[in-house]
Motif scaffolding. Structure first.
Motif, mmCIF file in Angstrom:
data_model
loop_
_atom_site.group_PDB
_atom_site.id
_atom_site.type_symbol
_atom_site.label_atom_id
_atom_site.label_comp_id
_atom_site.label_asym_id
_atom_site.label_seq_id
_atom_site.Cartn_x
_atom_site.Cartn_y
_atom_site.Cartn_z
ATOM 1 N N LEU A 1 -3.668 0.932 -2.208
ATOM 2 C CA LEU A 1 -3.880 -0.068 -1.164
ATOM 3 C C LEU A 1 -3.017 0.225 0.060
ATOM 4 O O LEU A 1 -3.467 0.068 1.193
ATOM 5 C CB LEU A 1 -3.595 -1.471 -1.708
ATOM 6 C CG LEU A 1 -4.589 -1.975 -2.761
ATOM 7 C CD1 LEU A 1 -4.090 -3.261 -3.388
ATOM 8 C CD2 LEU A 1 -5.955 -2.171 -2.151
ATOM 9 N N CYS A 2 -1.789 0.660 -0.159
ATOM 10 C CA CYS A 2 -0.914 1.003 0.963
ATOM 11 C C CYS A 2 -1.419 2.239 1.700
ATOM 12 O O CYS A 2 -1.265 2.337 2.922
ATOM 13 C CB CYS A 2 0.514 1.233 0.474
ATOM 14 S SG CYS A 2 1.338 -0.299 0.015
ATOM 15 N N ALA A 3 -2.039 3.167 0.990
ATOM 16 C CA ALA A 3 -2.585 4.366 1.640
ATOM 17 C C ALA A 3 -3.686 3.996 2.624
ATOM 18 O O ALA A 3 -3.929 4.720 3.588
ATOM 19 C CB ALA A 3 -3.113 5.346 0.592
ATOM 20 N N ALA A 4 -4.330 2.868 2.403
ATOM 21 C CA ALA A 4 -5.378 2.392 3.307
ATOM 22 C C ALA A 4 -4.839 1.333 4.268
ATOM 23 O O ALA A 4 -5.627 0.628 4.900
ATOM 24 C CB ALA A 4 -6.539 1.826 2.495
ATOM 25 N N CYS A 5 -3.500 1.225 4.348
ATOM 26 C CA CYS A 5 -2.860 0.204 5.203
ATOM 27 C C CYS A 5 -3.333 -1.201 4.820
ATOM 28 O O CYS A 5 -3.597 -2.050 5.676
ATOM 29 C CB CYS A 5 -3.109 0.476 6.684
ATOM 30 S SG CYS A 5 -2.433 2.035 7.227
ATOM 31 N N TYR A 6 -3.468 -1.435 3.525
ATOM 32 C CA TYR A 6 -3.975 -2.702 3.010
ATOM 33 C C TYR A 6 -3.078 -3.227 1.894
ATOM 34 O O TYR A 6 -3.520 -3.908 0.983
ATOM 35 C CB TYR A 6 -5.405 -2.471 2.505
ATOM 36 C CG TYR A 6 -6.309 -3.679 2.601
ATOM 37 C CD1 TYR A 6 -6.563 -4.287 3.821
ATOM 38 C CD2 TYR A 6 -6.930 -4.185 1.478
ATOM 39 C CE1 TYR A 6 -7.405 -5.378 3.914
ATOM 40 C CE2 TYR A 6 -7.779 -5.278 1.555
ATOM 41 C CZ TYR A 6 -8.003 -5.863 2.781
ATOM 42 O OH TYR A 6 -8.838 -6.941 2.872
ATOM 43 N N GLY A 7 -1.790 -2.886 1.968
ATOM 44 C CA GLY A 7 -0.853 -3.248 0.914
ATOM 45 C C GLY A 7 -0.686 -4.734 0.710
ATOM 46 O O GLY A 7 -0.382 -5.191 -0.385
#
Length: 135
Positions: A111-117
């Motif tokens: 999720l953090c890799a997609a800036c959606y953490g």
């Protein structure tokens, strides 16, 4: 080649999905329990995180040192967005629901890799706290 992910995600996968068809059979509860505990499914979802991180790393390297034209760079950006946004968020969401700390950590990483953490916190502490309630 930089736009090939579009062809793969929006043509190849739907084509094979159509060919394979829908499995309308139901498994027994016993088979469902066996499949739920099968390590091969856990392994497949866990391998997504290093795979996506490797794609992001390679994409960053290509963007900086690959000598790409603006058109190729655009395709690379779209491809990385599809990889992290479509694959990463879906698998990350599922991993965040698992009991294992490793699986939850990999889910948060995706999720953090997609800036959606932030989704992990809101989804587990917000949505699932109030789902199927009067609130």
């Amino acid at each position: 080649w930089s736009y090939s992910i579009l062809l793969f995600v929006f043509v190849v996968i739907p084509f094979f999905d159509y060919i394979v068809g829908v499995d309308v059979g139901n498994q027994t509860r016993e088979v469902q329990r066996e499949l739920h505990c099968a390590f091969r499914f856990e392994l497949l979802t866990l391998l997504v995180a290093p795979g996506i991180l490797a794609c992001l790393g390679y994409g960053a390297w290509l963007a900086n040192f690959g000598g790409l034209s603006c058109l190729e760079l655009g395709g690379l950006c779209i491809g990385m967005g599809i990889i992290t946004g479509v694959i990463g968020i879906v698998v990350g969401h599922e991993l965040c629901h698992k009991a294992s700390r490793l699986e939850r950590a990999f889910g948060r990483l995706l999720l953090c890799a997609a800036c959606y953490g932030h989704f992990y916190i809101e989804h587990t502490l917000g949505h699932h706290k109030y789902v199927a309630t009067d609130r």
